[in-house]
Design a protein around this motif. Sequence first.
Motif, mmCIF file in Angstrom:
data_model
loop_
_atom_site.group_PDB
_atom_site.id
_atom_site.type_symbol
_atom_site.label_atom_id
_atom_site.label_comp_id
_atom_site.label_asym_id
_atom_site.label_seq_id
_atom_site.Cartn_x
_atom_site.Cartn_y
_atom_site.Cartn_z
ATOM 1 N N ASN A 1 0.843 -1.336 0.251
ATOM 2 C CA ASN A 1 -0.056 -0.091 0.071
ATOM 3 C C ASN A 1 0.914 1.125 0.011
ATOM 4 O O ASN A 1 2.067 1.218 -0.182
ATOM 5 N N ARG A 2 0.395 2.574 0.277
ATOM 6 C CA ARG A 2 0.906 3.824 0.171
ATOM 7 C C ARG A 2 2.229 3.816 1.250
ATOM 8 O O ARG A 2 3.060 4.432 1.008
ATOM 9 N N ALA A 3 2.022 3.133 2.230
ATOM 10 C CA ALA A 3 2.988 3.021 3.348
ATOM 11 C C ALA A 3 3.628 1.882 3.322
ATOM 12 O O ALA A 3 4.673 1.688 4.217
ATOM 13 N N ASN A 4 3.933 1.358 2.353
ATOM 14 C CA ASN A 4 4.911 0.364 2.103
ATOM 15 C C ASN A 4 4.639 -0.974 2.808
ATOM 16 O O ASN A 4 5.386 -1.765 3.267
ATOM 17 N N MET B 1 -0.008 -7.298 -13.735
ATOM 18 C CA MET B 1 -0.864 -6.279 -13.702
ATOM 19 C C MET B 1 -2.285 -6.438 -13.256
ATOM 20 O O MET B 1 -2.866 -5.690 -12.506
ATOM 21 N N LYS B 2 -2.703 -7.470 -13.696
ATOM 22 C CA LYS B 2 -4.093 -7.805 -13.221
ATOM 23 C C LYS B 2 -3.948 -7.850 -11.962
ATOM 24 O O LYS B 2 -5.031 -7.652 -10.901
ATOM 25 N N SER B 3 -2.916 -8.860 -11.322
ATOM 26 C CA SER B 3 -2.878 -9.124 -9.852
ATOM 27 C C SER B 3 -2.668 -7.775 -9.192
ATOM 28 O O SER B 3 -3.341 -7.556 -8.035
ATOM 29 N N ALA B 4 -1.887 -6.977 -9.603
ATOM 30 C CA ALA B 4 -1.894 -5.538 -8.873
ATOM 31 C C ALA B 4 -3.001 -4.829 -8.727
ATOM 32 O O ALA B 4 -3.315 -4.233 -7.759
ATOM 33 N N LEU B 5 -3.982 -4.736 -10.013
ATOM 34 C CA LEU B 5 -5.112 -4.125 -9.991
ATOM 35 C C LEU B 5 -5.871 -4.789 -8.737
ATOM 36 O O LEU B 5 -6.827 -3.868 -8.324
ATOM 37 N N ALA B 6 -6.015 -6.066 -8.970
ATOM 38 C CA ALA B 6 -6.780 -6.922 -8.021
ATOM 39 C C ALA B 6 -6.811 -6.415 -6.670
ATOM 40 O O ALA B 6 -7.676 -6.608 -5.623
ATOM 41 N N ASN B 7 -5.206 -6.203 -6.177
ATOM 42 C CA ASN B 7 -4.997 -5.899 -4.743
ATOM 43 C C ASN B 7 -4.871 -4.484 -4.660
ATOM 44 O O ASN B 7 -4.649 -4.177 -3.380
ATOM 45 N N LEU B 8 -5.351 -3.601 -5.534
ATOM 46 C CA LEU B 8 -5.364 -2.085 -5.511
ATOM 47 C C LEU B 8 -3.848 -1.808 -4.931
ATOM 48 O O LEU B 8 -3.988 -0.820 -4.051
ATOM 49 N N SER B 9 -3.050 -2.255 -5.350
ATOM 50 C CA SER B 9 -1.567 -1.869 -4.826
ATOM 51 C C SER B 9 -1.021 -0.734 -5.538
ATOM 52 O O SER B 9 -1.321 0.043 -6.591
ATOM 53 N N SER B 10 -0.654 0.117 -4.441
ATOM 54 C CA SER B 10 0.007 1.460 -4.773
ATOM 55 C C SER B 10 1.356 1.385 -5.416
ATOM 56 O O SER B 10 1.869 1.865 -6.149
ATOM 57 N N SER B 11 2.050 0.108 -5.189
ATOM 58 C CA SER B 11 3.442 -0.118 -5.470
ATOM 59 C C SER B 11 3.754 -1.650 -5.391
ATOM 60 O O SER B 11 2.787 -2.472 -4.881
ATOM 61 N N ILE B 12 4.479 -2.251 -6.137
ATOM 62 C CA ILE B 12 4.686 -3.737 -6.319
ATOM 63 C C ILE B 12 6.237 -3.852 -6.411
ATOM 64 O O ILE B 12 7.144 -3.193 -6.626
ATOM 65 N N ASP C 1 -0.087 4.231 -12.875
ATOM 66 C CA ASP C 1 0.350 4.907 -11.511
ATOM 67 C C ASP C 1 0.623 3.923 -10.505
ATOM 68 O O ASP C 1 0.054 4.237 -9.304
ATOM 69 N N ILE C 2 1.277 3.040 -10.757
ATOM 70 C CA ILE C 2 1.727 1.879 -9.660
ATOM 71 C C ILE C 2 3.153 2.111 -9.881
ATOM 72 O O ILE C 2 3.975 1.789 -11.085
ATOM 73 N N ALA C 3 3.913 2.036 -8.618
ATOM 74 C CA ALA C 3 5.231 2.234 -8.622
ATOM 75 C C ALA C 3 5.989 0.699 -8.640
ATOM 76 O O ALA C 3 5.393 -0.106 -7.777
ATOM 77 N N LEU C 4 6.818 0.591 -9.401
ATOM 78 C CA LEU C 4 7.724 -0.863 -9.364
ATOM 79 C C LEU C 4 8.869 -0.362 -8.538
ATOM 80 O O LEU C 4 9.712 0.308 -8.916
ATOM 81 N N LEU C 5 8.740 -0.989 -7.412
ATOM 82 C CA LEU C 5 10.090 -0.684 -6.230
ATOM 83 C C LEU C 5 11.114 -1.264 -6.550
ATOM 84 O O LEU C 5 12.428 -0.904 -6.306
ATOM 85 N N ASP C 6 11.190 -2.538 -6.906
ATOM 86 C CA ASP C 6 12.167 -3.486 -7.096
ATOM 87 C C ASP C 6 11.972 -4.664 -7.528
ATOM 88 O O ASP C 6 10.948 -5.216 -7.986
#
Length: 233
Positions: free
Chosen positions: A140-143, A167-178, A210-215
């Motif tokens: 989420n937004r707080a990592n 990306m489907k998985s990220a959208l389903a989880n409402l991820s702010s970052s992955i 608008d999803i951040a790929l952190l690593d």
Amino acid sequence: MEKVEYKPLTIKDWAVADRPREKLLAKGNASLSDAELLAILIGSGSPKESAVDLSKRILMDINNNLDELGKQDVKALCRFKGIGQAKALTIVAALELGRRRKLSEALERVAIRGSKDAFDLFQPIVADIPHEEFWVLHLNRANKVIGQERTSMGGVSGTVVDVKLIMKSALANLSSSIILCHNHPSGNNKPSENDKQITNKVKAACEMLDIALLDHIIVAGNVYLSFADEGLL
């Protein structure tokens, strides 16, 4: 002169204090060697070899490395004389419980602060498997971790990665970052050209949504490589 036949000592012939089960009860688990703990799982040896000696033989074959023991499947364990399917299944089940316990401890980390945190979470999942798997960690937004999902499973040298599924998985989880993760069963933590290409494709897709790929973490046994730390993102 009458010939005396010498028989090997079994665990039952040992002093009570030296028997693995009795020793564990009296002195605690930390007092036992790796071979003694493994002997408790095995339960019994053979007329020519105690359970402890059998355990020592198994551990010697893998250079006394418990990480290597964790990679042995039922078939591999059954190659040792004295280990049948039932004993092999007991060992594999015990090691799997250890992995799951470690994973449960890792999941208690509420936030990912760097690549080491991501590695500590994924290492128990993918380090010991003999094939490649690709995983996504959702934050989420707080990592803080809000979920994780395996998106593909392949062979020893690679796995097919579908960016759309990620990306489907990220959208389903409402991820702010992955954070992406996959393993290299070879033990080599260096990224391949394909690893780099997939990372770039996922990064481009993330930017559109608008999803951040952190690593992207590559797990190779007890070591890892972080795309972020290496400046590859």
